[in-house]
Scaffold this active site. Structure first.
Site, PDB file in Angstrom:
ATOM      1  N   VAL A  63      -9.421 -45.121   6.131  1.00  0.00           N
ATOM      2  CA  VAL A  63     -10.512 -45.235   7.118  1.00  0.00           C
ATOM      3  C   VAL A  63     -10.042 -45.729   8.478  1.00  0.00           C
ATOM      4  CG1 VAL A  63     -12.323 -45.547   5.383  1.00  0.00           C
ATOM      5  CG2 VAL A  63     -11.143 -47.564   6.313  1.00  0.00           C
ATOM      6  N   ASN A  89     -17.672 -50.007   2.468  1.00  0.00           N
ATOM      7  CA  ASN A  89     -17.180 -51.002   1.523  1.00  0.00           C
ATOM      8  C   ASN A  89     -15.671 -51.245   1.621  1.00  0.00           C
ATOM      9  OD1 ASN A  89     -17.253 -52.568  -1.173  1.00  0.00           O
ATOM     10  ND2 ASN A  89     -15.860 -50.872  -1.631  1.00  0.00           N
ATOM     11  N   SER A 141     -19.602 -60.621   3.374  1.00  0.00           N
ATOM     12  CA  SER A 141     -19.139 -61.562   2.353  1.00  0.00           C
ATOM     13  C   SER A 141     -19.660 -62.945   2.691  1.00  0.00           C
ATOM     14  CB  SER A 141     -17.607 -61.589   2.317  1.00  0.00           C
ATOM     15  OG  SER A 141     -17.127 -62.675   1.537  1.00  0.00           O
ATOM     16  N   TYR A 153     -10.182 -62.555   7.330  1.00  0.00           N
ATOM     17  CA  TYR A 153     -11.220 -61.945   6.498  1.00  0.00           C
ATOM     18  C   TYR A 153     -12.607 -62.476   6.861  1.00  0.00           C
ATOM     19  CZ  TYR A 153     -13.482 -60.416   2.116  1.00  0.00           C
ATOM     20  OH  TYR A 153     -14.306 -59.830   1.186  1.00  0.00           O
ATOM     21  N   ALA A 154     -12.716 -63.799   7.051  1.00  0.00           N
ATOM     22  CA  ALA A 154     -14.007 -64.396   7.411  1.00  0.00           C
ATOM     23  C   ALA A 154     -14.492 -63.864   8.755  1.00  0.00           C
ATOM     24  CB  ALA A 154     -13.884 -65.918   7.448  1.00  0.00           C
ATOM     25  N   LYS A 157     -15.668 -60.232   8.272  1.00  0.00           N
ATOM     26  CA  LYS A 157     -16.933 -60.138   7.557  1.00  0.00           C
ATOM     27  C   LYS A 157     -18.103 -60.669   8.384  1.00  0.00           C
ATOM     28  CE  LYS A 157     -15.715 -58.083   3.793  1.00  0.00           C
ATOM     29  NZ  LYS A 157     -16.116 -56.642   3.634  1.00  0.00           N
TER      30      LYS A 157
END
Length: 250
Positions: A63, A89, A141, A153-154, A157
């Site tokens: 993607v 996702n 998340s 990641y935080a 998200k």
């Protein structure tokens, strides 16, 4: 059959939450495009869906590569004639504390989660706008609220939540609903990788998560898939721009 004859693309759906979502949508009547970087795993997931009586097409796609995303969307339209549902996702983790995090750790997570969702959404929304109908579900998340060792990641998200709310504003006039699901502790390969990073046995890691939950249990991929199905169905016709936390209570 809440999404009967709808056409759905689920990115990152070769395994885990994505695979459970693809299977759940197919069980409810959707024609599902299983999309992931691994063509072999995509095919295996699609075969499983078809063996269970559903309809599925496997398409290998990174993607973060615009041309591959265009190919994914074109193959979907060529096969099924339309796109009704998109589940963004696809995701990865490259966990580390801020002073140890590399440029590659940061860029990889940002590219897959944010650039990937942007690329796929930009291509898919053309068809949804033309048909005046669409359901987009983005996966955030609970890490969006902050989580030690997951700065990249935080951040990604949390970005997915802003992405969701802005898309809801821009696409609402075309009868396109845009919502997000934010899972907590779900038993997947990704949470196993997190346990390994922090040096904790997975069974112990799971028990710690159970203690934090008011339900005293952990989540399974199907729990997230059920929430996604709701947003993808017309039962959520008058809901947009929302973030639903699937975390078992804290």
């Amino acid at each position: 059959m809440r999404v009967k004859d709808r056409v759905a693309i689920v990115t990152g759906s070769a395994r885990g939450i994505g695979a459970a979502t693809a299977a759940r949508l197919a069980k409810e009547g959707a024609k599902v495009v299983v999309c992931d970087v691994s063509g072999q795993q995509c095919r295996e997931t699609a075969v499983g869906i078809r063996a269970d009586g559903g309809e599925a097409l496997a398409v290998a796609c990174d993607v973060t590569r615009r041309e591959q995303v265009k190919d994914l969307v074109q193959k979907t339209v060529d096969t099924y004639g339309r796109i009704d549902i998109l589940v963004n996702n696809a995701g990865v983790i490259r966990d580390n504390l801020v002073h140890k995090m590399s440029d590659d750790d940061w860029d990889t997570v940002m590219n897959v989660h944010l650039k990937g969702a942007f690329y796929v959404t930009q291509e898919v929304q053309k068809y949804m706008v033309a048909q005046q109908y669409g359901k987009i579900v983005n996966i955030s998340s609970t890490s969006a609220l902050g989580n030690r060792g997951q700065l990249n990641y935080a951040t990604a998200k949390a970005g997915m939540q802003g992405f969701t709310k802005t898309l809801a504003i821009e696409l609402g006039r075309f009868h396109i609903n845009v919502n997000a699901v934010a899972p907590g502790f779900i038993e997947t390969d990704m949470t196993k990788a997190t346990a390994e990073r922090v040096g904790v046995d997975f069974d112990q890691f799971r028990e710690m998560a159970k203690e934090r939950s008011v339900l005293r249990t952990t989540g399974q991929p199907i729990d997230v898939a059920n929430a996604i199905l709701f947003f993808a169905s017309d039962e959520a016709r008058f809901i947009t721009g929302q973030v639903l936390y699937v975390r078992g209570g804290i």
